[in-house]
Design a protein around this motif. Structure first.
Motif, PDB file in Angstrom:
ATOM      1  N   HIS A   1       0.825  -1.200   0.000  1.00  0.00           N
ATOM      2  CA  HIS A   1       0.000   0.000   0.000  1.00  0.00           C
ATOM      3  C   HIS A   1       0.866   1.260   0.000  1.00  0.00           C
ATOM      4  N   ARG A   2       1.870   1.272   0.870  1.00  0.00           N
ATOM      5  CA  ARG A   2       2.730   2.455   0.947  1.00  0.00           C
ATOM      6  C   ARG A   2       3.538   2.641  -0.341  1.00  0.00           C
ATOM      7  N   ALA A   3       4.028   1.530  -0.891  1.00  0.00           N
ATOM      8  CA  ALA A   3       4.775   1.615  -2.151  1.00  0.00           C
ATOM      9  C   ALA A   3       3.877   2.143  -3.263  1.00  0.00           C
ATOM     10  N   ARG A   4       2.628   1.682  -3.288  1.00  0.00           N
ATOM     11  CA  ARG A   4       1.672   2.158  -4.296  1.00  0.00           C
ATOM     12  C   ARG A   4       1.445   3.666  -4.167  1.00  0.00           C
ATOM     13  N   ASP A   5       1.284   4.139  -2.925  1.00  0.00           N
ATOM     14  CA  ASP A   5       1.101   5.573  -2.703  1.00  0.00           C
ATOM     15  C   ASP A   5       2.296   6.369  -3.232  1.00  0.00           C
ATOM     16  N   ILE A   6       3.487   5.888  -2.944  1.00  0.00           N
ATOM     17  CA  ILE A   6       4.703   6.597  -3.379  1.00  0.00           C
ATOM     18  C   ILE A   6       4.788   6.624  -4.901  1.00  0.00           C
ATOM     19  N   MET A   7       4.435   5.512  -5.540  1.00  0.00           N
ATOM     20  CA  MET A   7       4.505   5.457  -7.009  1.00  0.00           C
ATOM     21  C   MET A   7       3.507   6.406  -7.663  1.00  0.00           C
ATOM     22  N   HIS A   8       2.320   6.570  -7.051  1.00  0.00           N
ATOM     23  CA  HIS A   8       1.258   7.318  -7.712  1.00  0.00           C
ATOM     24  C   HIS A   8       1.076   8.739  -7.195  1.00  0.00           C
ATOM     25  N   THR A   9       1.783   9.114  -6.129  1.00  0.00           N
ATOM     26  CA  THR A   9       1.595  10.454  -5.589  1.00  0.00           C
ATOM     27  C   THR A   9       2.123  11.514  -6.545  1.00  0.00           C
ATOM     28  N   ASP A  10       1.735  12.752  -6.319  1.00  0.00           N
ATOM     29  CA  ASP A  10       2.156  13.877  -7.156  1.00  0.00           C
ATOM     30  C   ASP A  10       3.676  14.033  -7.145  1.00  0.00           C
ATOM     31  N   LYS A  11       4.260  14.050  -8.344  1.00  0.00           N
ATOM     32  CA  LYS A  11       5.719  14.215  -8.475  1.00  0.00           C
ATOM     33  C   LYS A  11       6.045  15.383  -9.400  1.00  0.00           C
ATOM     34  N   THR A  12       5.278  16.437  -9.300  1.00  0.00           N
ATOM     35  CA  THR A  12       5.454  17.551 -10.231  1.00  0.00           C
ATOM     36  C   THR A  12       6.431  18.610  -9.734  1.00  0.00           C
ATOM     37  N   ASP A  13       7.053  18.402  -8.573  1.00  0.00           N
ATOM     38  CA  ASP A  13       8.005  19.408  -8.067  1.00  0.00           C
ATOM     39  C   ASP A  13       9.101  19.695  -9.090  1.00  0.00           C
ATOM     40  N   GLN A  14       9.603  18.644  -9.726  1.00  0.00           N
ATOM     41  CA  GLN A  14      10.658  18.823 -10.716  1.00  0.00           C
ATOM     42  C   GLN A  14      10.156  19.625 -11.914  1.00  0.00           C
ATOM     43  N   THR A  15       8.931  19.364 -12.326  1.00  0.00           N
ATOM     44  CA  THR A  15       8.336  20.116 -13.433  1.00  0.00           C
ATOM     45  C   THR A  15       8.229  21.594 -13.082  1.00  0.00           C
ATOM     46  N   VAL A  16       7.819  21.884 -11.850  1.00  0.00           N
ATOM     47  CA  VAL A  16       7.687  23.281 -11.414  1.00  0.00           C
ATOM     48  C   VAL A  16       9.064  23.949 -11.359  1.00  0.00           C
ATOM     49  N   ARG A  17      10.046  23.224 -10.814  1.00  0.00           N
ATOM     50  CA  ARG A  17      11.402  23.793 -10.746  1.00  0.00           C
ATOM     51  C   ARG A  17      11.946  24.084 -12.142  1.00  0.00           C
ATOM     52  N   MET A  18      11.765  23.138 -13.056  1.00  0.00           N
ATOM     53  CA  MET A  18      12.269  23.334 -14.413  1.00  0.00           C
ATOM     54  C   MET A  18      11.548  24.478 -15.106  1.00  0.00           C
ATOM     55  N   SER A  19      10.261  24.657 -14.823  1.00  0.00           N
ATOM     56  CA  SER A  19       9.517  25.772 -15.396  1.00  0.00           C
ATOM     57  C   SER A  19      10.142  27.099 -14.974  1.00  0.00           C
ATOM     58  N   LYS A  20      10.525  27.184 -13.699  1.00  0.00           N
ATOM     59  CA  LYS A  20      11.132  28.422 -13.207  1.00  0.00           C
ATOM     60  C   LYS A  20      12.514  28.658 -13.811  1.00  0.00           C
TER      61      LYS A  20
END
Length: 359
Positions: free
Chosen positions: A246-265
């Motif tokens: 369950h915890r592994a599933r949460d980690i795989m599917h959680t929001d990972k857009t921090d890198q996208t936001v950083r690259m946008s800046k």
């Protein structure tokens, strides 16, 4: 001659994740967005998030929040007694879904009125009922209405492993386009064929399709709302193998857009410098040779500096919290759970969006 960049536009973007029955939480989030009068310009989703997005963008009525809630109440099942604890309800309802399906969403192959074995089938559940249910709530011709949000849905091409993106600005949508995003193979859900492509769930590549929105609309600055169905943090250490999965599933599917936001800046800063350097070069005298060199790179400059560079001006994450950890919570379609998820989404969104768009 330099092409002026369209930087006066700004979009409100809603990004919805996949997560099975947990998508009812996104219904609650959107109900609050609607109540607060926040105009959504682009709605993007994958899996159940794509289905929710299609109702928001193409609902038959002028009240997509109500249509979305009605859709979820249609999927809700009254198959478990109300006196059960939350954990008992989650377990019994998910087992029921696995064995008997959901008459308005998916049906197990062993319940189809056809003779034959299914053990060698590439899937276990048929999504035909979901297509029928979805078409009660959506009218894809509404996507041509400029007052409706632009719809972006992501799926995964089985054969080449690449994303397949459908965008209402360019594509003529059908229910197959929407369902192509929701065929989750690890739960035995069938793929969908669109044209000559065989498509699976978009979550196989990304469960939070923000990058796809930026690629689809690269010049307008954005204020983004993300409904995160899978908690990023968890203090409790798993106590058994099911909780570990369950915890592994949460980690795989959680929001990972921090890198996208950083690259946008970062890209935004680079493009600002490039534009300033270009303006300086245009303002100073150049000999014919250097003027010719500048003219030669002008098309590439316009492509890089004038047709890209959307800035994420604000991002709000609305995160579902959970009191217990159950691996198959996303298969619990019991009416009590669906109503509880909708209410939680409403309340969490109200707190998170209090100052949205005011900065």
């Amino acid at each position: 001659m330099r092409v002026k960049k369209e930087r006066d536009c700004e979009e409100n973007v809603l990004v919805l994740q996949g997560g099975g029955s947990l998508g009812a939480y996104e219904c609650g989030v959107y109900k609050t967005i609607s109540k607060l009068g926040i105009k959504i310009d682009v709605v993007a989703g994958t899996s159940i998030g794509g289905i929710n997005s299609s109702i928001i963008a193409a609902s038959k009525s002028n009240d997509p929040a109500k249509d979305l809630e009605d859709f979820w109440l249609t999927l809700a099942q009254t198959v478990t007694p109300s006196f059960l604890t939350d954990r008992a309800r989650e377990i019994s309802s998910s087992i029921y879904s696995a064995m008997w399906g959901n008459s308005n969403a998916f049906i197990p192959l062993w319940l189809r009125p056809t003779f034959g074995f299914f053990y060698n089938s590439p899937y276990l559940y048929d999504m035909s009922p979901l297509k029928t249910t979805l078409e009660k709530f959506v009218d894809y011709t509404k996507l041509k209405d400029p007052s409706r949000p632009r719809l972006v849905i992501t799926s995964t091409d089985i054969q080449n492993g690449k994303p397949s993106i459908f965008d209402s600005k360019y594509d003529t949508f059908t229910s197959d386009h929407v369902l192509s995003s929701a065929g989750y193979p690890f739960y035995g859900i069938s793929w969908t064929k669109v044209g000559n492509k065989y498509l699976w769930d978009g979550t196989l590549l990304s469960n939070t399709p923000l990058r796809e929105v930026i690629d689809a609309s690269p010049t307008c600055d954005k204020r983004v709302i993300i409904a995160n169905l899978f908690p990023r943090g968890q203090e409790d250490i798993p106590k058994n193998m099911l909780e570990s999965w369950h915890r592994a599933r949460d980690i795989m599917h959680t929001d990972k857009t921090d890198q996208t936001v950083r690259m946008s800046k970062v890209v935004s800063r680079y493009l600002t410098i490039i534009n300033k350097m270009h303006d300086i070069l245009e303002s100073i005298p150049l000999d014919d040779a250097n003027r010719k060199k500048l003219a030669e790179i002008e098309p590439e400059f316009n492509k890089l500096a004038c047709q890209r560079g959307a800035i994420i001006k604000e991002i709000v994450r609305i995160e579902r919290r959970e009191d217990s950890h159950y691996l198959f919570e996303d298969a619990d379609f019991s009416i009590d759970t669906i109503k509880k998820l909708i209410k939680s989404g409403e309340e969490d969104a109200k707190k998170a969006l209090e100052n949205f768009g005011k900065n």
